[in-house]
Design a protein around this motif. Structure first.
Motif, short mmCIF file in Angstrom:
data_model
loop_
_atom_site.label_atom_id
_atom_site.label_comp_id
_atom_site.label_asym_id
_atom_site.label_seq_id
_atom_site.Cartn_x
_atom_site.Cartn_y
_atom_site.Cartn_z
N LYS A 154 0.90 -1.17 -0.08
CA LYS A 154 0.06 0.07 -0.03
C LYS A 154 1.00 1.23 0.05
O LYS A 154 0.35 2.30 -0.84
CB LYS A 154 -0.98 -0.12 1.19
CG LYS A 154 -1.84 1.27 1.32
CD LYS A 154 -2.74 1.10 2.46
CE LYS A 154 -3.62 2.29 2.58
NZ LYS A 154 -4.41 2.30 3.71
N THR A 179 -8.44 0.85 -12.46
CA THR A 179 -9.32 1.61 -11.87
C THR A 179 -10.64 2.11 -12.80
O THR A 179 -11.86 2.22 -12.13
CB THR A 179 -8.72 2.95 -11.38
OG1 THR A 179 -8.28 3.82 -12.21
CG2 THR A 179 -7.66 2.50 -10.39
N ALA A 188 -14.39 0.03 -11.99
CA ALA A 188 -14.88 0.39 -10.97
C ALA A 188 -16.50 1.17 -11.41
O ALA A 188 -16.48 1.81 -12.57
CB ALA A 188 -14.23 1.35 -10.07
N ARG A 215 -7.56 6.85 -5.37
CA ARG A 215 -8.60 6.94 -4.16
C ARG A 215 -9.26 5.59 -4.62
O ARG A 215 -9.44 4.45 -3.86
CB ARG A 215 -9.61 7.88 -4.26
CG ARG A 215 -10.99 7.60 -3.21
CD ARG A 215 -12.04 8.60 -3.32
NE ARG A 215 -12.75 8.46 -4.44
CZ ARG A 215 -13.49 7.35 -4.63
NH1 ARG A 215 -14.11 6.77 -3.59
NH2 ARG A 215 -14.31 7.68 -5.70
N ILE A 216 -9.78 5.30 -5.74
CA ILE A 216 -10.15 3.97 -6.09
C ILE A 216 -9.31 2.76 -6.23
O ILE A 216 -9.51 1.61 -5.82
CB ILE A 216 -10.81 4.03 -7.68
CG1 ILE A 216 -11.88 5.16 -7.70
CG2 ILE A 216 -11.00 2.75 -8.41
CD1 ILE A 216 -12.35 5.37 -9.09
N ARG A 217 -7.84 3.03 -6.45
CA ARG A 217 -6.93 1.99 -6.46
C ARG A 217 -6.93 1.41 -4.76
O ARG A 217 -6.72 0.11 -4.76
CB ARG A 217 -5.50 2.66 -6.95
CG ARG A 217 -4.44 1.76 -6.77
CD ARG A 217 -4.37 0.55 -7.64
NE ARG A 217 -4.78 0.63 -9.03
CZ ARG A 217 -4.81 -0.36 -9.99
NH1 ARG A 217 -5.01 -1.58 -9.75
NH2 ARG A 217 -4.89 -0.01 -11.16
N LEU A 218 -6.76 2.53 -4.05
CA LEU A 218 -6.90 2.02 -2.73
C LEU A 218 -7.45 1.12 -2.30
O LEU A 218 -7.79 0.49 -1.40
CB LEU A 218 -6.51 3.35 -1.99
CG LEU A 218 -5.22 3.96 -1.79
CD1 LEU A 218 -5.09 5.21 -1.28
CD2 LEU A 218 -3.83 3.04 -1.54
N ARG A 219 -9.07 1.67 -2.69
CA ARG A 219 -10.23 0.84 -2.51
C ARG A 219 -10.13 -0.38 -2.92
O ARG A 219 -10.67 -1.58 -2.57
CB ARG A 219 -11.58 1.47 -3.00
CG ARG A 219 -12.90 0.83 -2.45
CD ARG A 219 -14.20 1.76 -2.93
NE ARG A 219 -14.31 1.76 -4.30
CZ ARG A 219 -14.92 2.55 -5.08
NH1 ARG A 219 -15.30 3.64 -4.51
NH2 ARG A 219 -14.84 2.39 -6.45
N SER A 231 -8.08 -2.53 -0.65
CA SER A 231 -8.90 -2.91 0.54
C SER A 231 -10.35 -3.00 0.24
O SER A 231 -11.00 -2.02 0.73
CB SER A 231 -8.23 -1.85 1.58
OG SER A 231 -6.94 -1.83 1.88
N PRO A 232 -10.90 -4.01 -0.34
CA PRO A 232 -12.14 -3.78 -0.62
C PRO A 232 -13.33 -3.98 0.56
O PRO A 232 -14.31 -3.74 0.35
CB PRO A 232 -12.37 -5.28 -1.88
CG PRO A 232 -11.21 -6.06 -1.26
CD PRO A 232 -10.21 -5.09 -0.82
N GLN A 233 -12.57 -4.55 1.60
CA GLN A 233 -13.71 -4.79 2.65
C GLN A 233 -13.98 -3.33 3.32
O GLN A 233 -14.75 -3.24 4.28
CB GLN A 233 -12.84 -5.49 3.82
CG GLN A 233 -11.67 -5.09 4.47
CD GLN A 233 -10.24 -5.26 3.66
OE1 GLN A 233 -10.59 -5.44 2.59
NE2 GLN A 233 -9.27 -4.78 4.44
N ARG A 234 -13.11 -2.37 3.10
CA ARG A 234 -13.53 -0.91 3.77
C ARG A 234 -14.57 -0.25 3.05
O ARG A 234 -14.69 -0.21 1.77
CB ARG A 234 -12.18 -0.06 3.80
CG ARG A 234 -11.11 -0.96 4.69
CD ARG A 234 -9.70 0.01 4.93
NE ARG A 234 -9.01 -0.85 5.96
CZ ARG A 234 -7.88 -0.22 6.11
NH1 ARG A 234 -7.29 1.00 5.51
NH2 ARG A 234 -6.87 -1.10 6.88
#
Length: 221
Positions: free
Chosen positions: A81, A169, A172, A211-215, A218-221
Motif C-alpha cells: 500500500k 481503476t 469500478a 482513491r479507487i486504487r486504494l479501495r 482494501s475492498p472490505q473497507r
C-alpha cells in the motif's frame, strides 16, 4: 508470449527481443504481480537459449519490474500500500506538469490526437484490458503533447510500474464515464491555453484514480 521467429532477429539481439516480449507480457497483464519466472520456461516459450533470457531478466530487475526474492527466485514485482501511495503521489506531480506544459506547447495535431483518443474511449469495448490500453494511450499522448523529453522519460518509467498493479481503476462502477469526462476537461483546458487549469484537473484526475486504487486494495473497507 509467442515463439520468436528468424525474421524477428534482423533488427534486434535475442536479449533485446526477450526483454521486449517480457515487458509487453507484464504490461498487458499476461504476467501478474507475484508470478514466478523461470529461465527455462521462458526460453522454451520464446525458442531461445537461457543466456538472452538471463540478460533480459537482469535488465527488467534493474528497472524494478522484476524482483529477486529469497524463497521464490525472480518474480514480477508486487507493491504494498505504501508503495502504491508513493507511485500515485509522483504520478500526480508528473502528469499535472505534463498537462500544464501541454497547455503552453501542444500543437493542433496534439489536441486532435487527444480528442480522438477520448472518442475511442467512448466507443471502445468494456473489457478491462481494452479500457486500460486506451487509457494508457491517452496519457502517453498527453505526455507527448508536453514536448519535454525528460518528462516523457520519467512518466514512461512510472507507467511501467503502474502497469504492475492488478486490474484497472476504470472497471469500478461509473469510473469509465467519470474518467472520460475528466479527460475531456483536461483537453479543454489545454486547448484554451490554461496551464493552471490543466494541471489542476489532471492532478484531481490522478487523485481520484488513487482513491479507487486504494479501495481495490482494501475492498472490505
Amino acid at each position: 508470449m509467442r515463439l520468436l521467429q528468424p525474421d524477428d532477429f534482423r533488427n534486434a539481439s535475442r536479449a533485446e527481443l526477450v526483454y521486449r516480449a517480457l515487458r509487453a507480457a507484464i504490461r498487458d497483464g499476461e504476467m501478474e504481480a507475484g508470478e514466478r519466472l523461470r529461465e527455462t520456461d521462458i526460453a522454451e516459450k520464446l525458442g531461445v537459449s537461457r543466456t538472452p533470457v538471463r540478460e533480459a531478466l537482469q535488465r527488467l530487475t534493474a528497472e524494478g519490474l522484476l524482483s529477486v526474492t529469497a524463497g521464490r527466485g525472480v518474480i514480477v514485482t508486487e507493491f504494498d500500500k505504501q508503495q502504491v501511495l508513493e507511485l500515485y503521489a509522483l504520478r500526480e506531480v508528473l502528469e499535472g506538469a505534463a498537462a500544464a506544459f501541454a497547455a503552453e506547447r501542444a500543437s493542433e495535431t496534439d489536441i486532435d490526437t487527444l480528442r480522438q483518443l477520448i472518442e475511442d474511449e467512448a466507443a471502445g469495448a468494456g473489457d478491462g484490458r481494452s479500457l486500460a490500453a486506451t487509457n494508457r494511450a491517452f496519457h502517453a499522448a498527453l505526455c507527448e503533447a508536453a514536448h519535454n523529453r525528460y518528462l516523457t522519460s520519467a512518466i514512461s518509467a512510472l507507467a511501467d510500474s503502474i502497469d504492475l498493479l492488478r486490474g484497472t481503476t476504470l472497471a469500478a462502477d461509473g469510473r469509465r464515464q467519470e474518467a472520460e469526462g475528466e479527460h475531456r476537461a483536461i483537453v479543454d483546458a489545454i486547448e484554451r491555453c490554461d496551464p493552471a487549469g490543466a494541471e489542476r484537473i489532471a492532478r484531481d484526475h490522478i487523485r481520484e484514480a488513487r482513491r479507487i486504487r486504494l479501495r481495490m486494495l482494501s475492498p472490505q473497507r
